[in-house]
Design an enzyme around this catalytic site. Structure first.
Site, mmCIF file in Angstrom:
data_model
loop_
_atom_site.group_PDB
_atom_site.id
_atom_site.type_symbol
_atom_site.label_atom_id
_atom_site.label_comp_id
_atom_site.label_asym_id
_atom_site.label_seq_id
_atom_site.Cartn_x
_atom_site.Cartn_y
_atom_site.Cartn_z
ATOM 1 N N GLU A 1 -4.696 -4.813 10.700
ATOM 2 C CA GLU A 1 -3.705 -3.883 10.927
ATOM 3 C C GLU A 1 -4.009 -3.190 12.162
ATOM 4 O O GLU A 1 -4.683 -2.153 12.375
ATOM 5 C CB GLU A 1 -3.964 -2.679 9.769
ATOM 6 C CG GLU A 1 -3.535 -3.459 8.547
ATOM 7 C CD GLU A 1 -2.878 -2.151 7.552
ATOM 8 O OE1 GLU A 1 -1.861 -2.885 6.885
ATOM 9 O OE2 GLU A 1 -3.364 -1.231 7.243
ATOM 10 N N HIS B 1 -9.126 1.190 5.377
ATOM 11 C CA HIS B 1 -7.792 1.586 5.998
ATOM 12 C C HIS B 1 -8.157 2.311 7.158
ATOM 13 O O HIS B 1 -8.943 3.459 7.181
ATOM 14 C CB HIS B 1 -6.736 2.167 5.090
ATOM 15 C CG HIS B 1 -5.516 1.892 5.644
ATOM 16 N ND1 HIS B 1 -4.952 3.011 6.651
ATOM 17 C CD2 HIS B 1 -4.323 1.203 5.169
ATOM 18 C CE1 HIS B 1 -3.722 2.531 6.868
ATOM 19 N NE2 HIS B 1 -3.324 1.250 6.066
ATOM 20 N N LYS C 1 0.092 4.308 -0.137
ATOM 21 C CA LYS C 1 -0.537 5.384 0.449
ATOM 22 C C LYS C 1 -0.190 6.694 -0.575
ATOM 23 O O LYS C 1 -0.353 6.690 -1.779
ATOM 24 C CB LYS C 1 -0.102 5.672 1.763
ATOM 25 C CG LYS C 1 -0.095 4.497 2.832
ATOM 26 C CD LYS C 1 0.148 4.682 4.151
ATOM 27 C CE LYS C 1 0.132 3.151 4.854
ATOM 28 N NZ LYS C 1 0.425 3.179 6.433
ATOM 29 N N GLY D 1 3.399 2.045 10.786
ATOM 30 C CA GLY D 1 4.631 3.168 10.572
ATOM 31 C C GLY D 1 5.139 3.357 11.897
ATOM 32 O O GLY D 1 5.865 4.622 11.838
ATOM 33 N N ASN E 1 0.717 -1.267 0.183
ATOM 34 C CA ASN E 1 0.189 -0.111 -0.089
ATOM 35 C C ASN E 1 0.789 1.238 0.017
ATOM 36 O O ASN E 1 1.515 1.809 1.093
ATOM 37 C CB ASN E 1 -0.895 -0.145 1.233
ATOM 38 C CG ASN E 1 -1.675 1.331 1.406
ATOM 39 O OD1 ASN E 1 -1.796 2.116 0.450
ATOM 40 N ND2 ASN E 1 -2.319 1.368 2.650
ATOM 41 N N GLU F 1 -6.534 4.972 8.163
ATOM 42 C CA GLU F 1 -6.122 6.173 7.771
ATOM 43 C C GLU F 1 -7.419 6.747 7.332
ATOM 44 O O GLU F 1 -7.570 7.912 7.320
ATOM 45 C CB GLU F 1 -4.632 6.336 6.869
ATOM 46 C CG GLU F 1 -3.608 6.107 7.801
ATOM 47 C CD GLU F 1 -2.443 5.496 6.912
ATOM 48 O OE1 GLU F 1 -2.504 5.525 5.626
ATOM 49 O OE2 GLU F 1 -1.448 4.877 7.887
ATOM 50 N N SER G 1 4.079 -2.292 10.004
ATOM 51 C CA SER G 1 5.816 -2.507 10.513
ATOM 52 C C SER G 1 6.129 -3.972 9.961
ATOM 53 O O SER G 1 7.248 -4.404 10.480
ATOM 54 C CB SER G 1 5.767 -1.860 11.713
ATOM 55 O OG SER G 1 5.602 -0.667 12.036
HETATM 56 P P1 13P Z 1 3.634 0.342 7.631
HETATM 57 O O1 13P Z 1 4.045 -1.061 6.827
HETATM 58 O O2 13P Z 1 4.338 1.548 7.014
HETATM 59 O O3 13P Z 1 3.426 0.414 9.017
HETATM 60 O O4 13P Z 1 1.904 0.570 7.086
HETATM 61 C C1 13P Z 1 1.147 -0.540 7.236
HETATM 62 C C2 13P Z 1 -0.203 -0.208 6.593
HETATM 63 O O5 13P Z 1 -0.875 0.746 6.944
HETATM 64 C C3 13P Z 1 -0.405 -0.752 5.164
HETATM 65 O O6 13P Z 1 -1.766 -0.473 4.695
#
Ligand code: 13P
Length: 256
Positions: free
Chosen positions: A169, A99, A14, A175, A12, A101, A214
């Site tokens: 997640e 997601h 983003k 992150g 992803n 976010e 992560s």
């Molecule tokens: P990270 O791998 O950067 O922690 O992000 C995970 C994520 O949100 C994938 O959708």
């Protein structure tokens, strides 16, 4: 891993990536041209601006391309949004919905996420439906309750193993470089598997449940080896072809 289930390693991107980043997609598309691709699927979800060019780059590669969100409607007055149909028109095969976010930045509810997943099905896309608890919810011991609620309210009744992928997640692991213990991941995935089986029967048994948060080359082997972990949803580490491919290739060992 789940017996007889083909894992999916998904990236992803983003809100990252411009035309200059297409070199990374090219390198991933080349890198997954191995016999492993018959056993493990690879997917990159770049920003919508790169979708059409990215799929063109994957013409002769098993690398799949997907989007990061879709609107619940097919078309209409929704400035800035894109529909499942538009993603399919760009030859995208998957779309991430719900997601954390988007749940946070755009106040998306379970109900809306479910409508988006249904829109994805309608367009012939596979929906990757994200769930996961926040740090506060985890501290309060509510992780499994949250997963139960999100699964029951965000996953449509019409979901099948072919049309749907679940991505667990934990919000606090995204992150941050921090991951849950392997025992905690195992417990959460076993719980979700039981929920899916009780609702969808044999489809629930085969529905892929990815872990995200992560994931990097150094921890992918142990995370992907856990029961009921059927792949990864990778953020930061998917932006670099070498890291994404290193994670993808942990399955060479796991499936050997
Ligand atoms: P990270 O791998 O950067 O922690 O992000 C995970 C994520 O949100 C994938 O959708």
């Amino acid at each position: 891993m789940t017996p007889n289930v083909r894992p999916l390693v998904a990236g992803n991107w983003k809100m990252n990536g411009t035309r200059a980043s297409l070199d990374q997609i090219k390198a991933i598309a080349e890198g997954v041209k191995t016999p492993l691709s018959e056993k493990v699927e690879a997917l990159i979800c770049p920003p919508a601006t790169l979708l059409y060019v990215a799929t063109a780059l994957c013409d002769d590669s098993p690398l799949l391309i997907g989007a990061q969100d879709c609107h619940q409607n097919k078309s209409g007055p929704h400035t800035g949004d894109i529909s499942g149909e538009m993603i399919a028109d760009c030859f995208g095969t998957h779309v991430i919905v719900g997601h954390s976010e988007r749940r946070t930045d755009h106040a998306e509810t379970d109900h809306l996420v479910r409508a988006k997943a249904e829109a994805a099905y309608e367009a012939g896309l596979t929906a990757i439906i994200c769930v996961g608890e926040t740090a506060d919810e985890r501290r309060a011991g509510q992780t499994l309750d949250i997963l139960k609620r999100q699964l029951s309210s965000s996953v449509p009744a019409s979901a099948t193993a072919a049309s749907t992928v679940i991505a667990y997640e934990p919000v606090w692991a995204i992150g941050t470089g921090v991951t849950p213990t392997l025992e905690d991941v195992e417990k959460a995935h076993a719980f979700m598997r039981a929920e899916l089986v009780s609702r969808f029967g044999s489809d629930g048994r085969k529905m892929r449940i990815l872990y995200g948060g992560s994931v990097k080359p150094s921890n992918a082997g142990e995370l992907m080896g856990i029961d009921n972990v059927d792949g990864a949803l990778i953020g930061g580490a998917s932006l670099k072809a070498s890291d994404f491919l290193a994670i993808y290739r942990v399955y060479e060992q796991l499936l050997a």
